[in-house]
Design a protein around this motif. Structure first.
Motif, PDB file in Angstrom:
ATOM      1  N   ILE A 217       0.710  -0.955   0.737  1.00 55.90           N
ATOM      2  CA  ILE A 217       0.079  -0.157   0.059  1.00 55.90           C
ATOM      3  C   ILE A 217       0.846   1.276   0.110  1.00 55.90           C
ATOM      4  O   ILE A 217       1.903   1.388   0.881  1.00 55.90           O
ATOM      5  CB  ILE A 217      -0.746   0.261   1.400  1.00 55.90           C
ATOM      6  CG1 ILE A 217      -1.791  -1.325   1.834  1.00 55.90           C
ATOM      7  CG2 ILE A 217      -1.618   1.198   1.522  1.00 55.90           C
ATOM      8  CD1 ILE A 217      -2.930  -1.131   2.313  1.00 55.90           C
ATOM      9  N   SER A 218       0.762   2.382  -0.850  1.00 55.70           N
ATOM     10  CA  SER A 218       1.121   3.422  -0.895  1.00 55.70           C
ATOM     11  C   SER A 218       1.318   4.189   0.657  1.00 55.70           C
ATOM     12  O   SER A 218       0.592   3.818   1.362  1.00 55.70           O
ATOM     13  CB  SER A 218       0.667   4.587  -1.952  1.00 55.70           C
ATOM     14  OG  SER A 218       1.628   5.781  -2.063  1.00 55.70           O
ATOM     15  N   VAL A 225      -6.020   3.223   5.786  1.00 52.87           N
ATOM     16  CA  VAL A 225      -6.143   1.648   5.978  1.00 52.87           C
ATOM     17  C   VAL A 225      -6.192   1.228   7.364  1.00 52.87           C
ATOM     18  O   VAL A 225      -6.261   0.709   7.475  1.00 52.87           O
ATOM     19  CB  VAL A 225      -4.636   1.221   5.104  1.00 52.87           C
ATOM     20  CG1 VAL A 225      -5.305  -0.238   5.338  1.00 52.87           C
ATOM     21  CG2 VAL A 225      -5.209   1.774   3.246  1.00 52.87           C
ATOM     22  N   ILE A 226      -5.729   1.955   8.537  1.00 54.18           N
ATOM     23  CA  ILE A 226      -4.727   1.699   9.602  1.00 54.18           C
ATOM     24  C   ILE A 226      -6.080   2.364  10.763  1.00 54.18           C
ATOM     25  O   ILE A 226      -6.489   1.119  10.900  1.00 54.18           O
ATOM     26  CB  ILE A 226      -3.756   2.275  10.382  1.00 54.18           C
ATOM     27  CG1 ILE A 226      -2.612   1.478   9.740  1.00 54.18           C
ATOM     28  CG2 ILE A 226      -3.593   2.146  11.495  1.00 54.18           C
ATOM     29  CD1 ILE A 226      -0.867   1.903   9.698  1.00 54.18           C
ATOM     30  N   LEU A 227      -6.173   3.505  10.133  1.00 51.78           N
ATOM     31  CA  LEU A 227      -7.470   3.830  11.112  1.00 51.78           C
ATOM     32  C   LEU A 227      -8.928   3.091  10.342  1.00 51.78           C
ATOM     33  O   LEU A 227      -9.766   3.202  11.561  1.00 51.78           O
ATOM     34  CB  LEU A 227      -7.676   5.577  10.612  1.00 51.78           C
ATOM     35  CG  LEU A 227      -6.846   5.842  11.321  1.00 51.78           C
ATOM     36  CD1 LEU A 227      -6.872   7.928  10.194  1.00 51.78           C
ATOM     37  CD2 LEU A 227      -6.558   6.264  12.277  1.00 51.78           C
ATOM     38  N   SER A 228      -8.807   3.106   9.104  1.00 53.65           N
ATOM     39  CA  SER A 228     -10.356   2.267   8.718  1.00 53.65           C
ATOM     40  C   SER A 228      -9.767   0.227   9.287  1.00 53.65           C
ATOM     41  O   SER A 228     -11.537   0.300   9.658  1.00 53.65           O
ATOM     42  CB  SER A 228     -10.093   1.835   7.515  1.00 53.65           C
ATOM     43  OG  SER A 228      -9.331   1.400   6.454  1.00 53.65           O
ATOM     44  N   GLY A 229      -9.164   0.424  10.245  1.00 51.20           N
ATOM     45  CA  GLY A 229      -9.543  -1.058  11.023  1.00 51.20           C
ATOM     46  C   GLY A 229      -8.826  -2.087  10.014  1.00 51.20           C
ATOM     47  O   GLY A 229      -9.001  -3.065  10.910  1.00 51.20           O
ATOM     48  N   GLN A 230      -8.385  -1.892   9.102  1.00 49.93           N
ATOM     49  CA  GLN A 230      -8.153  -3.302   7.997  1.00 49.93           C
ATOM     50  C   GLN A 230      -6.031  -3.602   9.198  1.00 49.93           C
ATOM     51  O   GLN A 230      -5.317  -3.063   8.899  1.00 49.93           O
ATOM     52  CB  GLN A 230      -7.495  -2.573   6.748  1.00 49.93           C
ATOM     53  CG  GLN A 230      -7.010  -3.463   5.548  1.00 49.93           C
ATOM     54  CD  GLN A 230      -6.948  -3.096   4.487  1.00 49.93           C
ATOM     55  OE1 GLN A 230      -7.889  -2.136   3.706  1.00 49.93           O
ATOM     56  NE2 GLN A 230      -6.257  -3.684   3.693  1.00 49.93           N
ATOM     57  N   LEU A 231      -6.642  -4.556   8.892  1.00 46.34           N
ATOM     58  CA  LEU A 231      -5.178  -5.728   9.460  1.00 46.34           C
ATOM     59  C   LEU A 231      -4.451  -6.704   8.846  1.00 46.34           C
ATOM     60  O   LEU A 231      -4.825  -6.584   8.020  1.00 46.34           O
ATOM     61  CB  LEU A 231      -5.765  -6.406  10.592  1.00 46.34           C
ATOM     62  CG  LEU A 231      -6.030  -4.880  12.365  1.00 46.34           C
ATOM     63  CD1 LEU A 231      -6.844  -6.371  12.807  1.00 46.34           C
ATOM     64  CD2 LEU A 231      -4.683  -4.188  12.644  1.00 46.34           C
ATOM     65  N   PRO A 232      -3.031  -7.256   8.482  1.00 46.98           N
ATOM     66  CA  PRO A 232      -3.284  -7.791   8.228  1.00 46.98           C
ATOM     67  C   PRO A 232      -3.302  -9.228   7.791  1.00 46.98           C
ATOM     68  O   PRO A 232      -4.179 -10.167   9.581  1.00 46.98           O
ATOM     69  CB  PRO A 232      -1.468  -8.114   8.262  1.00 46.98           C
ATOM     70  CG  PRO A 232      -0.951  -6.854   9.108  1.00 46.98           C
ATOM     71  CD  PRO A 232      -2.912  -5.922  10.009  1.00 46.98           C
TER      72      PRO A 232
END
Length: 359
Positions: A217-218, A225-232
């Motif tokens: 991800i750029s 992305v982190i604030l949206s809750g998307q995790l590895p």
């Protein structure tokens, strides 16, 4: 090796007032002053950062290799720089733990008094490079989880959290250094508000995948992305040997990533989980591999015996050769003694002959 010049061309833009302020700050830390005690600094930087350059050198005081963190000149323009630097040095100088990079000292360089912070040299590089040289299998992951990387990192976090009530604030694999013997140390403390525990989960994820989290991800969008809750995503792990170790580590990741910080485990709890994991793994592996280890030990013993026999044979040959050398030396000594005796007789004969002529 010749040390590089004290001043770089870019130093000309530094403000004298800020330099005087830095001298005042460091005067209170005189016991850490290494001015005149650094030698053999390499000319080329080993690493470049947004705020500093890293050089390798040698400390005369400590009699070992050290890393020099040379603060960039443009930071002298920042009115908050002195306070930031003072805070970093004061906090860093108080930290004493095997898994925290120790601050050995500082020195102010050249007419512009550029600050240089001196720490131990870590021969293993960053944790990122250290992991790249190791296989991605159950045994290696278990070793790193137990008594090397993860266990040590958690121990360092536990120390700064519990003993000093502070956070690292910039925990990631590139800010974790590894000694030549494999000991990890926390380095480059940050000034952000990121949770250390959340970041530690990302370090575990990187160990399990050998990929930097959000690497695809750029940088412009990572924060969103982190604030949206998307995790590895949970990686596939085909090696079924000791798969439970992998599953436990991934569960720790998920606990570290909980939305509410208060629901995440503390550094002490994570450290204890890894310690328990290490004990269980050691016992299980010992029982499961006992017969296999016995065969390996027998083979090793046979190889050792063969080496001893070969060594004895070589020693016997060397001893015989040495005996021949001694015998030859004795013959030469005997021959020399005979020559000396003949010479003494000749001298005595000449002396008597001379006396006879005089009479």
């Amino acid at each position: 090796m010749e040390s590089p010049p004290f001043l770089m061309d870019s130093d000309e833009n530094c403000y004298p007032s800020v330099r005087r302020g830095l001298k005042d700050i460091f005067s209170s830390l005189e016991d850490l002053n290494l001015a005149g005690l650094i030698e053999d600094r390499e000319r080329e930087q080993l690493a470049l950062g947004s705020s500093c350059d890293i050089f390798r050198a040698r400390s005369i005081k400590h009699n070992k290799r050290v890393a020099i963190k040379r603060i960039r000149c443009f930071l002298m323009d920042d009115v908050c720089f002195e306070n930031i630097l003072e805070r970093e040095v004061r906090l860093w100088s108080r930290l004493k733990h095997p898994n925290v990079l120790p601050l050995l000292g500082f020195f102010l360089e050249g007419k512009r008094a550029l600050p240089n912070l001196v720490s131990e040299w870590m021969g293993g590089g960053t944790l990122t490079t250290y992991m790249k040289d190791r296989p991605l299998d159950a045994l290696e992951i278990s070793k790193m989880a137990r008594k090397t990387s993860l266990y040590g990192i958690a121990g360092g976090l536990r120390y700064i959290h519990d003993e000093h009530s502070m956070i690292h604030a910039d925990l990631k694999s590139s800010n974790i250094l590894v000694s030549s013997g494999g000991r990890p140390v926390l380095a480059d403390f940050g000034l952000t508000t990121m949770s250390d525990i959340w970041a530690f989960g990302m370090v575990i994820s990187e160990l399990l995948t050998r990929m930097v989290p959000y690497a695809l991800i750029s940088d412009l969008y990572v924060a969103n992305v982190i604030l949206s809750g998307q995790l590895p995503q949970k990686p596939e792990f085909e090696d079924i040997q000791n798969r439970n170790v992998f599953e436990i580590l991934w569960k720790i990741c998920q606990q570290c990533w909980k939305d509410i910080p208060e629901h995440r485990p503390s550094a002490s709890e994570v450290h204890e989980k890894l310690e328990i994991l290490g004990i269980g793994f050691s016992m299980g592996r010992s029982i499961a591999c006992e017969s296999h280890h016995l065969e390996d030990n027998v083979a090793l013993l046979e190889d050792t015996l063969h080496c001893v026999e070969s060594l004895n044979s070589n020693l016997s040959d060397a001893l015989e050769a040495e005996k021949l050398n001694v015998a030859e030396l004795k013959n030469k000594i005997h021959e020399l003694e005979n020559n000396i005796a003949d010479l003494e007789w000749d001298l005595e004969f000449e002396r008597r002959k001379k006396v006879s002529i005089e009479f």
